[in-house]
Design an enzyme around this catalytic site. Structure first.
Site, PDB file in Angstrom:
ATOM      1  N   ASP A 208     -89.356 -40.762   4.586  1.00 42.72           N
ATOM      2  CA  ASP A 208     -89.454 -39.401   4.047  1.00 42.72           C
ATOM      3  C   ASP A 208     -89.201 -39.482   2.549  1.00 42.72           C
ATOM      4  O   ASP A 208     -89.052 -40.577   1.993  1.00 42.72           O
ATOM      5  CB  ASP A 208     -88.446 -38.463   4.751  1.00 42.72           C
ATOM      6  CG  ASP A 208     -89.009 -37.052   4.884  1.00 42.72           C
ATOM      7  OD1 ASP A 208     -89.322 -36.452   3.837  1.00 42.72           O
ATOM      8  OD2 ASP A 208     -89.150 -36.569   6.018  1.00 42.72           O
ATOM      9  N   HIS A 282     -94.307 -35.723   2.201  1.00 42.28           N
ATOM     10  CA  HIS A 282     -92.961 -36.295   2.418  1.00 42.28           C
ATOM     11  C   HIS A 282     -92.976 -37.789   2.088  1.00 42.28           C
ATOM     12  O   HIS A 282     -92.450 -38.613   2.852  1.00 42.28           O
ATOM     13  CB  HIS A 282     -92.514 -36.079   3.866  1.00 42.28           C
ATOM     14  CG  HIS A 282     -92.052 -34.665   4.141  1.00 42.28           C
ATOM     15  ND1 HIS A 282     -90.937 -34.129   3.562  1.00 42.28           N
ATOM     16  CD2 HIS A 282     -92.573 -33.694   4.937  1.00 42.28           C
ATOM     17  CE1 HIS A 282     -90.772 -32.873   3.988  1.00 42.28           C
ATOM     18  NE2 HIS A 282     -91.759 -32.593   4.809  1.00 42.28           N
ATOM     19  N   GLU A 345     -96.128 -30.424   6.222  1.00 42.22           N
ATOM     20  CA  GLU A 345     -95.709 -29.954   4.901  1.00 42.22           C
ATOM     21  C   GLU A 345     -96.299 -30.788   3.762  1.00 42.22           C
ATOM     22  O   GLU A 345     -95.560 -31.377   2.975  1.00 42.22           O
ATOM     23  CB  GLU A 345     -94.176 -29.945   4.833  1.00 42.22           C
ATOM     24  CG  GLU A 345     -93.562 -29.035   5.891  1.00 42.22           C
ATOM     25  CD  GLU A 345     -92.042 -29.014   5.913  1.00 42.22           C
ATOM     26  OE1 GLU A 345     -91.485 -27.946   6.175  1.00 42.22           O
ATOM     27  OE2 GLU A 345     -91.408 -30.079   5.684  1.00 42.22           O
TER      28      GLU A 345
HETATM   29  C1  TNX Z   1     -89.122 -29.172   8.522  1.00 42.48           C
HETATM   30  S1  TNX Z   1     -90.040 -30.261  11.209  1.00 42.48           S
HETATM   31  C2  TNX Z   1     -89.476 -30.500   8.448  1.00 42.48           C
HETATM   32  C3  TNX Z   1     -88.466 -31.515   8.081  1.00 42.48           C
HETATM   33  C4  TNX Z   1     -87.144 -30.875   7.755  1.00 42.48           C
HETATM   34  C5  TNX Z   1     -86.866 -29.803   8.774  1.00 42.48           C
HETATM   35  C6  TNX Z   1     -85.528 -29.167   8.642  1.00 42.48           C
HETATM   36  C7  TNX Z   1     -90.972 -30.967  10.198  1.00 42.48           C
HETATM   37  C8  TNX Z   1     -92.156 -31.549  10.749  1.00 42.48           C
HETATM   38  N1  TNX Z   1     -90.677 -30.962   8.886  1.00 42.48           N
HETATM   39  O1  TNX Z   1     -88.942 -32.276   7.017  1.00 42.48           O
HETATM   40  O2  TNX Z   1     -86.170 -31.852   7.770  1.00 42.48           O
HETATM   41  O3  TNX Z   1     -87.838 -28.790   8.650  1.00 42.48           O
HETATM   42  O4  TNX Z   1     -85.254 -28.326   9.732  1.00 42.48           O
END
Ligand code: TNX
Length: 780
Positions: A208, A282, A345
């Protein structure tokens, strides 16, 4: 054969919904069928384990070690015939479903049979059955394996007959080792825990923005640079302005040798590891090591803060070659069928700016950057297929078109999973609403900092991974369910334990049992006893279920407040007091409403009558005093529907809001006005007004723009008071504004506070209307 006949009889006679003595059979997840029988098997240092065939050795040894380290009983392996005091483990799995087992406990012998996985689960059930014993530390007994403790030598396993099998094929637990790194031994302990509850999939979030954790031989900088960050944000994003950081260089990674060791260990616990290599978002840790993989030509550093970052992988041919090299090493290491490729994301800012990406969109006839991500994912999916693997990704991989053959992990609710199942793609359900163990599990002020959100045990338990909108055929695509442990706010392994226990037990039951076989009260009863085992295993579990819930009972009565206590524990005895903090002097709370007048400090605790001791923390709440407490209040305009849990009365309910967030304590207005009329019931002399606001610039929450106080004696003529506070807000989240020179006579007080219409430049959400959050208006 005798047993088989008996088993068939049992399943007919017990049915699936049968409840039994939970304290005697504290097994989680609840077995498909358990027939309680009277009597018990005594397990002691003379008990032998007989194994039919060598293939079970590792599984049995794990059980032997569990019994040894928790109960101090050193079970022996035996050979040949025994007439009693043996556990016979047989590989005769005929007629037993995949991952299922049959277990038969009688006074003289224990018989277990199943396939390899099922047999392992049967042993976990046996270990959990031991949990009905209270460990007694006896001065005269021999000292056994736990240093410093003397333990009596014999425990019992209650007689029973169990037929068991799981509901879902994917019973997953996830751990994020990027935001905080947990060394090899912690990962193994995590595997032990998930095996205890018969999970079979470990989703290992290895990369990440904040750290790359897997050694890749071809690209050593991924770990020499990407595995380390120089400092880390303290507290929530936006909680401090400017943000605070520690000064610790932190990080770490797993060598391929360690990874092989962990895979081998997981295999002995019947756990498949699904490694996750995040892409294209990420990816800051990767970019810090190899900046040429980005679009901008800039250099990057491993992130010290949390969130979502604009710098992502650029979909160039060089990037694909690089990823292919990484995936080659990953696929060679991990024997499982699935590789997780992230996909969540991924902001498109850099791709929008990049002429290379824009050209790529054109030449491939793509509509936009979303389709570019889909194009990217499709290439990776094929790359994995060529290596004999299947790809699974977060539900964003659906945006812009889902790649052929890819499975979806649904985290932004269930919609992604539903769409994927309808399109005949395999799905793992993991919605944030029920499966995110980084959220708070209690509303207590003493909870360790968490990401936000509220996921109590009962909500985890209530989850059904099969959405009712899917037809029978589509339902087959739901592989199962998974809980996720994101570790932004979980810096230690002890806190990992705290976040997963006992919620993981509830999730295990969701993954293993059919809803017709589930009942929350019965689960809690088993859990109460099972937690003894968890304590004996020296696990730091959350005591949230032993917390008292303090509920506001009704709106207002012009003179007093009414509250009640409840508990999650069925039939719990609650003791309370408004006069003393010494628990011995608390009095039994008989239910119903407590009448408070304001100014009290109320305390309560759960009392375990049978052991004559309190369990869980003492609940303490100070109730505000003053002229407004419990009085009639009306609002000129309703708060936002999102932040109006407790209604107008929130402002005069005697409770000043706090963080971590409790919805019923705050009202939120977006770019709007708070106008609160409070009726003091008669004309009173007012000396001071205190109003509590929330301030959290990272979340767009600001102090008021303007504040006005009006007094009236008749409710018609209001006079503005010239008493505005002179002090300005500091950086704290909770701001109680004391207006001490607001003196005069009033029956009606009108408080008017306007929200900032535009968030100042340079701040998150700049240009948007700010939120105004208010908790309590105290009139003194
Ligand atoms: C969203 S869940 C994210 C993570 C974060 C998390 C915190 C997901 C696929 N992505 O990168 O750590 O929320 O709750």
């Amino acid at each position: 054969m005798k047993h088989l006949v008996l088993f068939v009889f049992l399943i007919i006679s017990t049915g699936l919904f049968a409840q039994y003595d939970a304290a005697r059979y504290p097994v989680i997840p609840k077995p498909y069928s358990l027939l309680p029988l009277s009597g018990q098997f005594s397990i002691n240092a003379e008990t032998v384990i007989l194994i039919d065939s060598k293939i079970y050795k590792k599984e049995v040894e794990h059980f032997r070690q569990e019994v040894l380290s928790t109960y101090g009983i050193n079970l022996k392996y035996g050979k040949g015939k025994y007439s009693s005091n043996f556990i016979y483990v047989s590989d005769d799995s005929s007629g037993i479903p995949n991952e299922g087992y049959n277990l038969f406990v009688t006074r003289n012998e224990i018989n277990l049979n199943g396939g390899r996985a099922g047999m392992f689960y049967g042993l976990q059930t046996l270990f959990q059955l031991l949990g009905h014993n209270e460990i007694v530390y006896d001065k005269d007994s021999n000292i056994v394996s736990i240093p410093g403790l003397r333990i009596i030598k014999s425990y019992s396993i209650p007689n029973c007959s169990i037929i068991d099998q799981p509901r879902f094929a994917w019973r997953g637990m996830h751990l994020d080792v990027s935001r905080h790194f947990f060394p090899k031994d912690s990962v193994k302990a995590f595997l032990n825990y998930i095996a205890l509850y018969k999970f079979n999939t470990f989703h290992w979030h290895l990369t990440d923005d904040q750290g790359w954790r897997i050694e890749i031989k071809k690209y050593p900088k991924l770990t020499s640079i990407g595995a380390w960050r120089n400092r880390t944000l303290i507290g929530h994003e936006g909680a401090n302005n400017p943000p605070l950081f520690d000064t610790v260089r932190t990080g770490g990674f797993y060598s391929q040798e360690e990874i092989r060791e962990i895979i081998k260990y997981a295999d002995s616990l019947h756990i498949t590891i699904v490694p996750e290599i995040e892409m294209p978002g990420h990816a800051l840790a990767m970019l810090a090591a190899y900046p040429e993989l980005g679009c901008s030509g800039n250099s990057f550093s491993v992130s010290k803060t949390w969130g979502v970052f604009d710098d992502v992988l650029c979909p160039t041919e060089a990037t694909f070659l690089f990823l292919d090299d990484i995936l080659k090493e990953v696929c060679a290491l991990f024997p499982g069928k699935y590789i997780h490729i992230g996909g969540d994301e991924c902001p498109k800012a850099r791709w929008k700016e990049s002429s290379y990406c824009q050209e790529l969109i054109k030449t491939n006839n793509l509509k936009d950057e979303n389709e570019l991500q889909s194009w990217f994912t499709k290439r990776i999916v094929v790359m994995l297929q060529l290596k004999g693997k299947n790809a699974i990704g977060w539900d964003e991989i659906l945006d812009g078109g889902l790649a052929e053959g890819a499975a979806v992990m649904s985290w932004r609710g269930e919609e992604g999973g539903i769409a994927a199942a309808k399109a005949k793609h395999f799905v793992v359900m993991s919605p944030g609403s029920h499966c995110y163990f980084d959220h708070y599990q209690s509303q207590s002020a003493t909870e360790p900092l968490a990401i936000g959100g509220y996921l109590p045990l009962s909500k985890v338990y209530s989850y059904n991974p099969i959405p009712s909108t899917l037809n029978a055929d589509e339902q087959k695509y739901i592989l199962g369910v998974q809980a996720n442990v994101w570790t932004e706010y979980i810096p230690t392994f002890s806190q990992v334990q705290y976040m997963i226990f006992p919620r993981m037990a509830a999730m295990a039951e969701v993954a293993w049992d059919n809803p017709v076989n589930m009942n929350y009260d019965f689960f809690l009863k088993r859990l109460m006893t099972h937690l003894n085992l968890i304590s004996s295993m020296k696990i730091n579990y959350a005591k949230s279920i032993f917390e008292i819930k303090f509920n506001r009972e009704f709106e207002y009565d012009y003179s007093f407040l009414q509250y009640s206590f409840t508990s999650e524990i069925p039939g719990a005895s609650i003791y309370c007091s408004t006069t003393t903090d010494s628990v011995e002097n608390f009095l039994p709370y008989s239910g119903g409403e407590l009448t408070l007048r304001g100014g009290e400090t109320i305390r309560a605790v759960i009392y375990d009558e049978s052991h004559s001791k309190t369990i869980g923390p003492v609940f303490t709440q100070k109730i505000n005093s003053g002229l407004a407490v419990g009085k009639f209040i009306s609002l000129k305009k309703d708060p936002s529907t999102y932040y109006n849990e407790g209604g107008a009365f929130t402002l005069v309910d005697g409770i000043t809001g706090r963080t971590p967030w409790v919805g019923s304590q705050w009202l939120g207005f977006s770019g709007d006005t708070l106008g609160a009329f409070i009726d003091l019931d008669s004309i009173r002399t007012v000396n001071e007004i205190d109003i509590t606001f929330l301030q959290d610039h990272g979340n767009w929450i600001y102090m008021y723009d303007s504040l006005h106080i009006y007094f009236s004696e008749d409710g018609t003529d209001y006079t503005e008071q010239n008493c505005l506070p002179t002090t300005t807000a500091d950086s704290k989240q909770i701001q109680t504004v004391t207006i001490s020179n607001c003196k005069g006579k009033a029956r009606y007080v009108y408080v008017l506070a306007t929200a900032l219409t535009k968030i100042p430049e340079g701040n998150p959400g700049a240009g948007n209307p700010a939120w105004l959050f208010v908790s309590e208006v105290e009139v003194k």
